[in-house]
Motif scaffolding. Structure first.
Motif, short mmCIF file in Angstrom:
data_model
loop_
_atom_site.label_atom_id
_atom_site.label_comp_id
_atom_site.label_asym_id
_atom_site.label_seq_id
_atom_site.Cartn_x
_atom_site.Cartn_y
_atom_site.Cartn_z
N SER A 208 0.83 -1.05 -0.12
CA SER A 208 -0.10 -0.51 -0.70
C SER A 208 0.99 1.49 0.49
O SER A 208 0.76 2.33 -0.43
N GLN A 209 1.72 1.57 1.37
CA GLN A 209 2.67 2.09 0.95
C GLN A 209 4.04 2.24 -0.57
O GLN A 209 3.66 4.04 -0.78
N PRO B 184 -1.14 6.32 -3.27
CA PRO B 184 -2.84 6.79 -3.51
C PRO B 184 -3.12 7.01 -4.52
O PRO B 184 -2.23 7.00 -5.96
N ARG C 147 -3.09 2.83 9.39
CA ARG C 147 -5.11 1.95 9.62
C ARG C 147 -5.20 2.27 8.55
O ARG C 147 -6.45 2.58 7.97
N ASN C 148 -4.63 3.61 6.82
CA ASN C 148 -5.24 3.74 5.98
C ASN C 148 -4.23 2.46 4.86
O ASN C 148 -3.90 3.04 3.95
N ALA D 213 -4.29 0.34 2.52
CA ALA D 213 -5.68 -0.05 0.39
C ALA D 213 -4.23 -1.36 -0.09
O ALA D 213 -4.37 -1.30 0.29
N SER E 281 -9.99 -1.28 -1.41
CA SER E 281 -10.72 -1.00 -0.14
C SER E 281 -9.82 -1.55 0.68
O SER E 281 -9.34 -1.16 1.40
N VAL E 282 -10.21 0.61 2.08
CA VAL E 282 -9.28 0.47 2.83
C VAL E 282 -9.37 0.17 4.37
O VAL E 282 -10.68 -0.75 5.52
N ASP F 131 -6.92 -1.77 8.47
CA ASP F 131 -5.99 -1.02 9.60
C ASP F 131 -5.41 -2.95 9.55
O ASP F 131 -5.70 -3.76 9.07
#
Length: 789
Positions: free
Chosen positions: A625-626, A630, A699-700, A702, A749-750, A752
């Motif tokens: 995700s990182q 985005p 927490r976010n 993806a 979807s996001v 945690d």
């Protein structure tokens, strides 16, 4: 303080087996390397070298720490490329062992070697002073011998042989470079034929051959006697000769005969009739498919000299001799070997005795101290103890008396008396240092500043290094520190597996480090870093039907990984050897990992029917995700780590761990495993000094979701239909895909971290209860090998 040897660029002259592998290892270490050889007769003038570089990428064990490094080596030839030498700081000559060829090459290159560069000859035994004779005066003080052992990436030993005119700072500078940059254990040898390692090593093989013949033992029996049973490598004596090449072996023996005419053992410097016979027949060992051993179908056969043919290997140790070798007290063991009339016991006593005798007699000629001899045999020949350590452990004066008695009785291979220093001492090593015949006293370890980086150097018999102050200890871990700001935690379990006590102990250690220290290093005094979770304990809980206890153990594992990740001080993992399963997951959660080059890293749970559940799969999802950023393509970041986990891949080096995504690009690789703790502490301190804060909770995240799972399943279905994987492999891999993609949720979807950890636990516990998984775990515990069911 000695001047540093600054090596931006190096040249290796000679692209044969050794030269090409030395170039590969320099490239591993980040040294820009030019590899030279003769110009090709047709086509590309660098063709000889280009072919050698391509061949290096195919060798096993791999000289390159990552195949992609092959393209970093610059090919060159002696006709058109000598100008490239002007930009080199270190030139290593590694052509064939012919004095005239080497000297001709030196005459050719001398005008191109820059005024500051060091020139070293990689020779296994030619005279360094004789080689130096043809060099111009200004180059002689920068010339010396360096002898890498084969294969250079893996063999720890490098012998340095100064010539009469070699500058001290050149010697110290190259020793520092070899130690830290290339990860070597350096011994300084005198300029005598075969130096230290091969002088003693080849003699011990000649002694074994002599006593094989004298006592009429089979080659396979001798290999059973001279391998792990006495702390030596599995290849023992005759298998080693086959690997080295019997023609090479015969050549080395002839070199000893030609160059050591005054050696009291000279009459034994000749190849036995059966060795000469094999060479004449072209049976040169492994490279020709037959030597002392050969393979027919799946069977390994051994040469039977009397029958002049090969027979099935038997070579079992006599039960009485095997019992003697299991004796823990070396003094009792040697007394029993000498007293026994069994030919196998007599063989061992005779070989040990003659090797001790030879080593003591020649110590003054070949080395500065007994330490150099013992380390040369450990690091170059894989002996667990060198000859002087073995002798001293068995009772120095008693063994010396027995040797003297055997000399007087005409039983030894030479009648030379033991040197006077032997009777005047109680051993070669003592707390003050190791014996030096030239100084007639014990001499401390080298004062070269490079060794200050080794908190726990390789210890000789009787050497003790202060263990640090214990701060906390339970059955799983010991937390300790020196008088500085970085604490160290080490595991106490077998193979450093992760038990409940290790988990609880790590959490306790992190709490103490947060309160009282600037950082914490996870480091083990010996390999491996960690073989992963305690499988036996886990299987016990399952078989007892204690699913709740099993799930609690998994939860505690995850809690420990998260505690490592979110500690308020940097936690640095110092990894060498195996880092499997939970051991790999711990380093994934560390603020940074420092790897020894020889780190074999993998999430291998699929092999025992499970999946990683200590936060490793969660960490891959977070990193994907990182890395995607985005709105980016998360799935593209998951393919490589998914393959690594689903196929239970284990890296063959720290660099490969990075390409398999089991390590981060920012993680550090160090080449000398004895410097690992120093480098890890320095990294922890640097992070602390920079005002370290742990990452904010993720927490976010993806995730790739249901579309990602389906894409990975398509790949798996092809493998299942091609019968590359079993239905249970498919089951495990699908669950791995499900967790890494964040579960059956929409793509993008996001979620945690807690969501992902819960998925890990759920699928891990469900898999663990399946009969096929329990069969795999039981099989691994029983045989040490994975079961494909």
């Amino acid at each position: 303080m000695s001047k540093k040897l600054l090596v931006r660029r190096a040249a290796v002259l000679g692209a044969g087996v050794m030269g090409a592998q030395i170039a590969a290892h320099l490239t591993n270490a980040g040294v820009d390397t030019v590899l030279f050889d003769l110009a090709a007769k047709e086509g590309d003038p660098n063709g000889v070298v280009t072919k050698a570089i391509a061949n290096v990428a195919k060798l096993s064990p791999a000289p390159l720490a990552d195949k992609s490094l092959a393209e970093r080596i610059t090919p060159a030839n002696y006709e058109t490329g000598l100008e490239l030498l002007r930009g080199c700081d270190l030139v290593i000559e590694a052509i064939a062992e012919r004095m005239d060829w080497k000297q001709d090459l030196y005459r050719k290159i001398a005008p191109f070697v820059p005024a500051h560069a060091v020139l070293a000859s990689n020779t296994s035994g030619l005279g360094i002073n004789a080689l130096a004779d043809v060099l111009p005066e200004e180059l002689r003080h920068r010339f010396l011998g360096v002898h890498f052992f084969n294969p250079p990436r893996y063999m720890h030993l490098a012998e340095l042989i100064p010539a009469k005119m070699t500058d001290r700072e050149v010697l110290d500078g190259l020793e520092t470079f070899l130690t830290t940059t290339l990860g070597k254990g350096v011994v300084i040898a005198k300029d005598t034929p075969n130096f230290i390692g091969n002088r003693i090593g080849v003699f011990s093989m000649l002694a074994a051959m002599h006593h094989t013949e004298r006592l009429g033992l089979g080659f396979d029996t001798v290999d059973s006697l001279t391998g792990p049973a006495i702390g030596r490598p599995k290849s023992a004596t005759y298998r080693t000769a086959d690997v080295v090449g019997l023609d090479t072996m015969a050549h080395v023996i002839k070199t000893m005969a030609d160059t050591l005419p005054d050696d009291p053992w000279h009459r034994h410097f000749k190849a036995p009739v059966w060795l000469t016979g094999l060479v004449e027949k072209g049976a040169l060992g492994q490279k020709t498919g037959a030597g002392f051993y050969t393979k027919r179908g799946k069977d390994i056969l051994v040469l039977d000299v009397a029958a002049r043919d090969y027979r099935p290997t038997a070579g079992d140790l006599d039960p009485d001799v095997a019992a003697i070798l299991k004796e823990r007290d070396p003094a009792k063991k040697f007394a029993a070997l000498r007293a026994s009339e069994h030919p196998q016991a007599q063989f061992l006593w005779s070989v040990f005795r003659d090797t001790f005798h030879y080593s003591a007699y020649h110590l003054q000629d070949i080395a500065d101290t007994a330490r150099d001899v013992d380390f040369a045999m450990r690091w170059g020949y894989g002996w667990s103890q060198g000859p002087f350590e073995t002798w001293q452990a068995a009772g120095w004066q008693q063994v010396a008396q027995w040797i003297a008695e055997d000399v007087a009785a005409g039983k030894t291979m030479a009648d030379a008396p033991l040197p006077a220093w032997v009777a005047a001492r109680n051993g070669a090593h003592e707390p003050a240092g190791s014996f030096s015949p030239a100084q007639n006293t014990a001499v401390a370890r080298s004062s070269n500043p490079v060794y200050a980086r080794q908190r726990f150097p390789d210890a000789l018999l009787g050497e003790q290094f202060a263990p640090g102050k214990t701060l906390f200890e339970n059955d799983g871990v010991r937390l300790w520190a020196d008088d500085d700001d970085i604490a160290v935690v080490s595991f106490k379990t077998k193979m450093h597996t992760v038990s409940d006590q290790v988990l609880d102990g790590l959490q306790e250690a992190i709490g103490i480090a947060e309160r009282d220290f600037g950082g914490l290093v996870i480091w083990q005094p010996k390999e491996p870093f960690s073989a992963g979770a305690d499988l036996a304990g886990a299987l016990g809980l399952l078989q007892a039907g204690n699913v709740a206890g099993f799930e609690a153990m998994v939860e505690n594992f995850q809690r420990t990984s998260q505690r490592i990740k979110y500690a308020l001080v940097p936690v640095v993992a110092a990894v060498r050897g195996l880092a499997l399963g939970g051991g790999c997951e711990f380093q994934m959660h560390a603020a940074r990992s420092v790897f020894a080059l020889e780190s074999y890293v993998g999430l291998v749970e699929a092999g025992v029917g499970l999946l990683p559940a200590g936060g490793g799969l969660k960490e891959f999802a977070v990193r994907a995700s990182q890395a995607a950023g985005p709105g980016g393509d998360v799935f593209a970041q998951l393919k490589a780590p998914f393959e690594s986990v689903a196929m239970a891949k284990v890296s063959t080096s720290a660099f490969e761990a990075k390409s398999l995504k089991l390590a981060r690009e920012s993680d550090v690789v160090t080449f000398n495993s004895h410097e690992l703790l120093h480098v890890a502490k320095a990294n922890a301190r640097a992070l602390a000094e920079a005002g370290y804060r742990p990452p904010l909770p993720a927490r976010n995240i993806a995730v790739a979701g249901d579309v990602g799972i389906a894409s990975l399943q398509m790949m798996l279905i092809n493998m299942l239909e091609g019968m590359f994987i079993s239905p249970h492999d498919y089951e495990i891999a699908t669950r791995i895909a499900t967790i890494m993609c964040g579960g059956m949720v929409d793509r993008g979807s996001v979620v945690d971290e807690e969501w992902l950890l819960k998925l890990e636990r759920q699928h891990f516990v469900e898999l663990a209860q399946m009969p096929k998984t329990q069969e795999r775990i039981a099989h691994m515990l029983k045989t040490g090998k994975p079961l494909r069911n």
